[in-house]
Write an enzyme that holds these catalytic residues in place. Structure first.
Site, short mmCIF file in Angstrom:
data_model
loop_
_atom_site.label_atom_id
_atom_site.label_comp_id
_atom_site.label_asym_id
_atom_site.label_seq_id
_atom_site.Cartn_x
_atom_site.Cartn_y
_atom_site.Cartn_z
N HIS A 257 23.46 -20.95 -1.73
CA HIS A 257 22.82 -20.10 -0.73
C HIS A 257 22.79 -18.64 -1.19
O HIS A 257 21.73 -17.99 -1.18
CB HIS A 257 23.58 -20.23 0.59
N GLU A 258 23.93 -18.12 -1.59
CA GLU A 258 23.99 -16.72 -2.02
C GLU A 258 23.24 -16.50 -3.33
O GLU A 258 22.71 -15.41 -3.57
CB GLU A 258 25.44 -16.26 -2.12
N HIS A 261 19.73 -15.60 -2.42
CA HIS A 261 19.62 -14.17 -2.12
C HIS A 261 19.61 -13.34 -3.40
O HIS A 261 18.78 -12.43 -3.57
CB HIS A 261 20.81 -13.72 -1.26
N GLU A 287 16.26 -14.81 3.71
CA GLU A 287 16.83 -16.10 4.09
C GLU A 287 15.94 -17.26 3.64
O GLU A 287 16.44 -18.36 3.38
CB GLU A 287 17.07 -16.16 5.59
#
Length: 491
Positions: A257-258, A261, A287
């Site tokens: 997830h990160e 980003h 997101e």
């Protein structure tokens, strides 16, 4: 273009100072000794004072007006730069300097108070500090709204152009299908991992996965934090994760997830570095990158097949018999309290809960002293079971402690945007599953870099997603994807 050149030189200096402030925040979450909290609060307040003075300096306004006159027929990049500077200048000049500094100092301190209260499962210990933050955020919202809707003013900081009315329509469209799918999914049987997963082995695999998704470790690093996050832009973009030795998915999928980003920030055109275009255009678009990396790619059947093999190599027998069972374990739909650990089916329902509560807080319809009970009551109504502890309920997220009111809805917007992008990605890359099956998700990252990431702040959020996906923004692709995927998983 003399005024534009002078203006951009000032903007680059301000952007560099903002990056320094961001690095202080990263350090506070990862490395800073606990006893330094009060001093860090003063440091953050001091740098915020400098930044606010620069952002509201009349000289900035004069240069901006001159540059706008010069640039009436200039290129899209210049027009976008001036649009973003104008937006920032007008927002900043509505907020008194003493309020900006007070917020920076208070939220820096509140972060530590929240962490200790969370560890002790004691909302009462945090409530007075949260009440202070809320009071200042209401004041800020009223100043920025300038007679308009206070919550919309906060929301606009993270998702330009978005309103609560538009979110209400979106969530009303999404909720019935999500609830129906959840009921079917919760009735199914789902396998679970059951073994000990050593800390260092998890971190080694997390670093490998981040690299495979395209994260450049020469311009970043992976560390631990209570609440995983990504920080920075350009050539210094850092990510964090967390480790539970009984749950490797927490670490691995937080990392993916990160990484989404971070790859967004690392993928922005280098010519935009330290300019208004040099970072993600909105948190919803941000997101979209983290969610498509984590879910549509990282939780796909093809990638799970590759990851299962690497898990066996790293940990041996961990209670899952084959790739098919592993895919089901990764996508398990189950009753739970924690947003960051929620499955794809229920995640947006967690966001809707927070959205309604924070709107009530900002409007004054809900007081901080009643928040814990309101959260618990709403959770029972939405999810059908009680909140066990404060750390599993009202204290699980750091966002309100650091003043991020209006931020939560962007997670669902990111899911919607990711649904649009995923449909286009699949159409353009028919061999994607074959690449995912051998641990090569970066091919999807290259498509996203070209369509979304490299543009930074050049376009408005909805325009960017519509152009990248070839269709207007809609929740339908996300809902159809979820129905298809989980319909197959639950038969």
């Amino acid at each position: 273009m003399a005024a534009h050149d002078d203006l951009m030189a000032r903007e680059r200096e301000s952007a560099a100072l903002a990056q320094v402030a961001g690095r202080l925040g990263w350090d506070q979450e990862t490395m800073m000794p606990r006893g330094a909290a009060d001093q860090r609060s003063d440091e953050m307040g001091a740098i915020q004072a400098v930044l606010h003075e620069r952002r509201t300096d009349p000289a900035r306004g004069y240069l901006l007006a001159e540059a706008e006159e010069e640039a009436e027929t200039e290129d899209a990049q210049t027009q976008a730069e001036l649009r973003l500077i104008r937006r920032d200048y007008e927002r900043a000049t509505r907020v008194p300097a003493r309020l900006a500094v007070a917020l920076a100092r208070l939220t820096s301190r509140a972060q530590g108070v929240w962490a200790e209260a969370r560890a002790a499962d004691d909302f009462a210990a945090f409530a007075p500090t949260l009440a202070e933050v809320l009071e200042l955020k209401r004041e800020e919202a009223a100043a920025v709204a300038d007679g308009g809707d206070a919550y919309d003013a906060l929301l606009d900081e993270y998702e330009p152009g978005m309103t609560a009315a538009a979110l209400d329509r979106l969530f009303a469209e999404m909720r019935p299908r999500l609830v129906a799918l959840r009921e079917a999914a919760l009735a199914a049987d789902w396998p679970q991992v059951s073994a000990h997963f050593p800390h260092e082995s998890q971190m080694r695999l997390a670093r490998e996965v981040a690299r495979r998704f395209g994260y450049d470790f020469t311009r970043g690093r992976l560390d631990l934090a209570v609440h995983p996050f990504s920080s920075g832009s350009g050539d210094d973009v850092r990510i964090t994760t967390r480790v539970s030795e009984s749950d490797p998915f927490n670490c691995l999928y937080s990392t993916i997830h990160e990484t989404g980003h971070a790859c967004y920030e690392q993928g922005i055109d280098p010519d935009y570095r330290l300019t208004p275009l040099g970072q993600g255009v909105s948190m919803g678009v941000h997101e979209s990158q983290s969610r498509i990396y984590e879910n549509q790619l990282g939780r796909s059947r093809a990638f799970c097949g590759w990851l299962y093999g690497r898990m066996v190599d790293a940990f041996g027998d961990f209670g899952i018999k084959d790739e098919a069972a592993f895919y089901r374990a990764v996508n398990r739909v189950h009753p739970g309290h924690i947003r960051t650990e929620a499955d794809e089916v229920q995640y947006n329902l967690h966001i809707m809960l927070r959205y309604d509560l924070e709107r009530a807080l900002i409007a004054g319809d809900l007081g901080v002293r009643d928040l814990e009970v309101a959260w618990s009551d709403r959770f029972v109504a939405d999810f059908g079971h009680d909140v066990g502890r404060a750390s599993e309920g009202v204290l699980q997220d750091v966002h309100w402690a650091v003043g991020l009111f209006g931020y939560f809805p962007t997670y669902s917007l990111g899911n919607v945007y990711a649904g649009c992008l995923h449909a286009a990605l699949r159409a353009d890359l028919p061999d994607l599953d074959a690449r995912l099956a051998v641990g090569e998700p970066a091919v999807a990252g290259e498509w996203l870099r070209e369509r979304v990431q490299r543009h930074g702040g050049l376009y408005l959020p909805a325009d960017l997603i519509a152009e990248a996906s070839g269709a207007p923004v809609s929740a339908a692709p996300l809902l159809d994807y979820l129905d298809t995927k989980f319909g197959a998983l639950v038969g």
